[in-house]
Write an enzyme that holds these catalytic residues in place. Structure first.
Site: not given
Length: 149
Positions: A10-11, A18, A23, A74, A77, A98, A100, A107
């Site tokens: 997502p996103n 964003r 990012y 990735n 969320a 994985e 990120h 964070r």
């Protein structure tokens, strides 16, 4: 050529737009172009997907069981919430890395737990979009793919 599924959650379709302070400014299309270039150099074929829907990502992982030698994911969320993605990855026999873009450990505390990490053979976080390229190199190494760079 071994097929690698690169799956984005997502996103990530908003990458570069964003929160660029977190990012970066590269778009997901930029990431895909860089991944395709490296995959060709490594002798890998690539299937690149993004979805904002958990079930779609699970379906792509199921498809990868029959078609792909490895997965770079990735989950965004969904990393922190999706047992369904973990279960699907547990049914996949190839290497899983994985990725990120941000360092999730610097964070919010809820981002520190990853269901996906329970299955991943490697986790790359905080390297920006270069993390995708590092992941492809690692999967290539795990598969013993030819033409490494």
């Amino acid at each position: 050529m071994p097929l690698i599924a690169v799956l984005n959650g997502p996103n990530l379709n908003l990458l570069g737009k964003r929160q660029p302070e977190i990012y970066g400014r590269e778009t997901l299309a930029d990431v895909e172009t860089a991944c395709r270039t490296l995959a060709a150099e490594l002798g890998l074929d690539l299937r690149f997907h993004q979805s904002n829907h958990e079930g779609q990502i699970v379906d792509w992982i199921h498809d990868a069981r029959e078609t792909a030698a490895g997965i770079v994911i990735n989950p965004a969320a969904l990393t922190h919430t999706s047992v369904a993605i973990l279960d699907a990855l547990n049914a996949f026999e190839g290497p899983v890395v994985e990725v990120h873009v941000s360092n999730v450990h610097k964070r919010e505390s809820f981002r520190h737990h990853s269901f996906v990490s329970l299955r991943a053979d490697g986790v790359i976080a905080g390297c920006g979009t270069e993390g995708y390229l590092l992941a492809l190199r690692h999967v290539s190494s795990r598969l013993g793919a030819r033409n490494r760079t």
